[in-house]
Design an enzyme around this catalytic site. Structure first.
Site, PDB file in Angstrom:
ATOM      1  CE  LYS A 186      -1.217   2.307   3.845  1.00  0.00           C
ATOM      2  NZ  LYS A 186      -0.024   2.847   4.473  1.00  0.00           N
ATOM      3  CE  LYS A 200       1.354  -3.856  12.489  1.00  0.00           C
ATOM      4  NZ  LYS A 200       2.695  -3.504  12.909  1.00  0.00           N
ATOM      5  CD  GLU A 234       1.703   5.523  13.530  1.00  0.00           C
ATOM      6  OE1 GLU A 234       2.843   5.107  13.287  1.00  0.00           O
ATOM      7  OE2 GLU A 234       1.014   6.145  12.699  1.00  0.00           O
ATOM      8  CG  ASP A 279      -0.217   6.912   6.201  1.00  0.00           C
ATOM      9  OD1 ASP A 279       0.358   6.196   5.361  1.00  0.00           O
ATOM     10  OD2 ASP A 279       0.233   7.094   7.354  1.00  0.00           O
ATOM     11  CG  HIS A 299      -2.627   0.113   8.197  1.00  0.00           C
ATOM     12  ND1 HIS A 299      -2.150  -0.824   7.312  1.00  0.00           N
ATOM     13  CD2 HIS A 299      -1.674   1.078   8.247  1.00  0.00           C
ATOM     14  CE1 HIS A 299      -0.971  -0.440   6.856  1.00  0.00           C
ATOM     15  NE2 HIS A 299      -0.659   0.718   7.397  1.00  0.00           N
ATOM     16  CE  LYS A 332       3.055   1.140  16.614  1.00  0.00           C
ATOM     17  NZ  LYS A 332       2.617   1.689  15.344  1.00  0.00           N
TER      18      LYS A 332
HETATM   19  C1  BG6 Z   1       2.266   2.754   7.504  1.00  0.00           C
HETATM   20  C2  BG6 Z   1       1.954   4.215   7.465  1.00  0.00           C
HETATM   21  O1  BG6 Z   1       1.493   2.058   6.574  1.00  0.00           O
HETATM   22  O2  BG6 Z   1       2.005   2.267   8.816  1.00  0.00           O
HETATM   23  C3  BG6 Z   1       2.753   4.974   8.501  1.00  0.00           C
HETATM   24  O3  BG6 Z   1       2.256   4.708   6.161  1.00  0.00           O
HETATM   25  C4  BG6 Z   1       2.539   4.382   9.867  1.00  0.00           C
HETATM   26  O4  BG6 Z   1       2.422   6.350   8.508  1.00  0.00           O
HETATM   27  C5  BG6 Z   1       2.775   2.886   9.829  1.00  0.00           C
HETATM   28  O5  BG6 Z   1       3.449   4.990  10.773  1.00  0.00           O
HETATM   29  C6  BG6 Z   1       2.389   2.247  11.155  1.00  0.00           C
HETATM   30  O6  BG6 Z   1       2.780   0.905  11.134  1.00  0.00           O
HETATM   31  P1  BG6 Z   1       3.113   0.117  12.456  1.00  0.00           P
HETATM   32  O7  BG6 Z   1       3.461  -1.249  12.006  1.00  0.00           O
HETATM   33  O8  BG6 Z   1       4.274   0.831  13.121  1.00  0.00           O
HETATM   34  O9  BG6 Z   1       1.911   0.190  13.318  1.00  0.00           O
END
Ligand code: BG6
Length: 472
Positions: A151, A185, A219, A238, A243, A335
């Protein structure tokens, strides 16, 4: 336990091999696979990019990124990988370079045909060039060439459709692996396996039993070095478009009866295509962290959202009138990705009593929690008791997300990849939300770095008499 090992020799070409995604995620993922001895005797990894690099320089970069991600990496394993590592300098829009790449693969492998994988670790603007050149230089229609495209798939419904029509000119959908790394994941994969094997969970997760669903992906980091990309897209595209909507689909779908990837994709599609956003500023909160505009390269007048919260519904009989709240943002207190499912209370229960909750913690902790309510003895006080079980992977076969997904491509397991249809459905709802936000000038609320995000996220839940639940 004997771990699954790839038998057939393969070549993996990483387009955009000098970029961040390759260094941060792919190289370390390859190390994890090599550490578990998943690779066959003969395999070849080719870094393809425009930068003028020698093989040695590329091998050094590769080694550095592995050591950064795995400080205790075994040098023998790194050596095994770097021995299989090559570099090819080429343009993405120049067919002769792809023809030379073909010859190069034959030269290093000594084989005319072997499993051939192409990883798109490049900005979306060059996807089409690579697809076309790979398609036009294919040896035969039936060649085993697998494309791994991460993506973002386009930037809206229209461009995603164009991209998929374009891919379809050259490749069958079954050779295209559309990757959303959240689906690699362990926590996210557990949603499916837990639901598939436990009737008790599915009984709790049925629409008529549920009062509301809350999906949070917070995050603590900011935009990091990806301003150029992020400021153009914002959090809705994004994070939410793929997600969060994928997690939502896995939670709300009917469980597929077989473990065939088509069945799963169909069930997810049924949810994604029925998602509904009622156009009102009451149903959306957008925010931007206070220091965002001070980040290097962010335009001083940027109106890009770094936080989004939505109140959504699913237009299906079983989920009628059950609000689904999703929220995600950058530079927040912690996070955490989790799903909270609140169950309905009995009509005779008092308003003040806590509801039962089923909570999937997806990262950094991977746990499932069930909250029950109890009253001790003669006391009139109700207390929540939580039973909690780890759903983390704890065997020898545990792998990080990109390793899991690469291994899946290598063994042609399409279960954890997306279909064109699902992506289009997710874009349709995302586009409608963005269009509404623009038209109605939805306010971008500033929020403090390290906070819980904009205050007005609470209006979404409060209007239904609920509260965002934060698991301490
Ligand atoms: C990515 C986004 O797809 O996922 C980012 O483009 C984001 O902006 C990231 O920080 C988060 O992924 P994870 O695995 O750290 O939760």
């Amino acid at each position: 336990m004997k771990l699954f090992q790839i038998k057939n020799s393969f070549v993996l070409t990483i387009f955009g091999a000098s970029g961040d995604l390759a260094k941060l995620k792919l190289f370390p993922a390859l190390y994890s696979l090599a550490e578990q001895k998943r690779f066959p005797k003969d395999f070849y990894i080719i870094g393809y990019s425009r930068s003028p690099l020698t093989r040695k320089e590329f091998q050094n970069d590769f080694e550095k990124s592995i050591k950064k991600a795995h400080p205790k990496a075994d040098l023998k394993i790194i050596k095994k990988l770097t021995d299989a590592l090559y570099y090819f300098q080429g343009q993405y829009n120049h067919k002769p370079d792809f023809e030379k790449l073909r010859d190069f693969i034959k030269e290093i492998s000594g084989k005319n045909s072997l499993t051939n994988m192409a990883y798109f670790s490049v900005p979306p603007q060059v996807f089409k060039d690579i697809i076309q050149n790979l398609g036009e230089t294919k040896r035969s229609k039936t060649e085993d060439l697998r494309l791994i495209i991460e993506k973002p798939f386009g930037e809206d419904t229209q461009s995603a459709k164009e991209l998929f029509h374009f891919v379809a000119r050259y490749f069958e959908e079954e050779n295209v692996y559309l990757l959303d790394h959240y689906l690699g994941k362990t926590g996210v994969q557990s949603i499916l396996s837990l639901r598939h094997s436990n009737r008790i969970l599915n009984t709790m997760m049925k629409g008529p039993e549920v009062s509301n669903i809350q999906i949070t992906a917070s995050e603590s980091i900011g935009v990091t070095s990806r301003v150029g990309y992020f400021d153009q897209v914002g959090t809705l595209k994004d994070m939410v478009q793929s997600h969060l909507f994928q997690i939502l689909a896995l939670i709300a779908m009917s469980i597929p009866i077989t473990d065939k990837s088509e069945s799963l994709k169909r069930e997810k599609y049924n949810i994604l295509s029925a998602l509904k956003f009622n156009e009102s500023n009451k149903n959306i909160t957008l925010g931007q962290y206070e220091s965002y505009k001070n980040e290097k390269e962010v335009p001083k007048n940027s109106k890009t959202e770094t936080f989004a919260a939505l109140r959504l519904f699913i237009d299906r009989e079983s989920w009628y009138k059950t609000p689904i709240y999703v929220r995600t943002g950058k530079k927040l207190a912690e996070k955490k990705t989790c799903v909270v499912i609140e169950l309905k209370k009995f009509a005779f229960q008092s308003k003040d009593e806590e509801p039962n909750r089923l909570i999937f913690e997806l990262q950094p902790e991977e746990r499932i929690n069930i909250q029950l309510v109890n009253k001790n003895g003669l006391s009139s006080e109700y207390k929540s008791i939580t039973t909690s079980e780890s759903i983390a992977c704890n065997g020898d076969d545990c792998l990080p997300e990109h390793s899991n997904l690469l291994l899946d491509v290598m063994r042609k397991n399409r279960l954890h990849f997306l279909s064109f249809q699902e992506i289009i459905a997710s874009w349709e709802i995302t586009d409608s939300i963005i269009k509404f936000a623009k038209k109605s000038k939805t306010k971008i609320e500033l929020y403090k770095d390290g906070s819980e995000g904009p205050k007005s996220q609470h209006k979404l839940t409060e209007m239904d008499g609920f509260k965002w639940f934060d698991l301490k």
